[in-house]
Scaffold this active site. Sequence first.
Site, PDB file in Angstrom:
ATOM      1  N   GLY A  11      84.556  51.936  71.511  1.00 40.94           N
ATOM      2  CA  GLY A  11      83.988  50.570  71.218  1.00 40.94           C
ATOM      3  C   GLY A  11      83.372  50.119  72.312  1.00 40.94           C
ATOM      4  N   CYS A  12      83.596  48.701  72.652  1.00 39.53           N
ATOM      5  CA  CYS A  12      83.010  48.048  73.861  1.00 39.53           C
ATOM      6  C   CYS A  12      83.158  48.812  75.147  1.00 39.53           C
ATOM      7  CB  CYS A  12      83.567  46.406  73.857  1.00 39.53           C
ATOM      8  SG  CYS A  12      82.816  45.726  75.508  1.00 39.53           S
TER       9      CYS A  12
END
Length: 172
Positions: A11-12
Amino acid sequence: MAFEKATFAGGCFWCMVKPFDTLPGIESVISGYTGGHVENPTYEEVCTGKTGHTEAVQITFDPEVFPYKDLVEVYWQQTDPTDPNGQFVDQGNSYRPAIFYHSPEQKEIAEESKRALQESGRFKKPIITPIEPAQPFYAAEEYHQDFYKKSSAHYNRYRTMSGRDDYIKSHW
């Protein structure tokens, strides 16, 4: 001392730096992009979803101090390994989870760890995180590097609001 590389997507990339950056034997943790077909992509290009790249971190580490198998264990505890479409609030291919291996040994360790996690029964859904060969890695723009240090209030707010912290607390 021979350093090695480990590359993880979860993810981020802002949220993937701090959990590794504070471990013993870690030389560096770089936020960047990998797995796509565009050379030296920008954040804006990756966000379009048209580059094929995934946000990831590349870790330079001393395996004598912190072995790769331990890095993989830390990795699992930062992600939702059952979501193929992204992580938490961030959805789309550029936020997909993945382990990118740099050697046959890393591949074997990652695959065994994935099997053990699946067999543990910790998750009701299948563990889908792919284990893929490492590809060229491009460092993200400087303002993305060490974001948790540079903008701690923004970082902490984002982590909480993304659902990541609640998920980790409830599963680990």
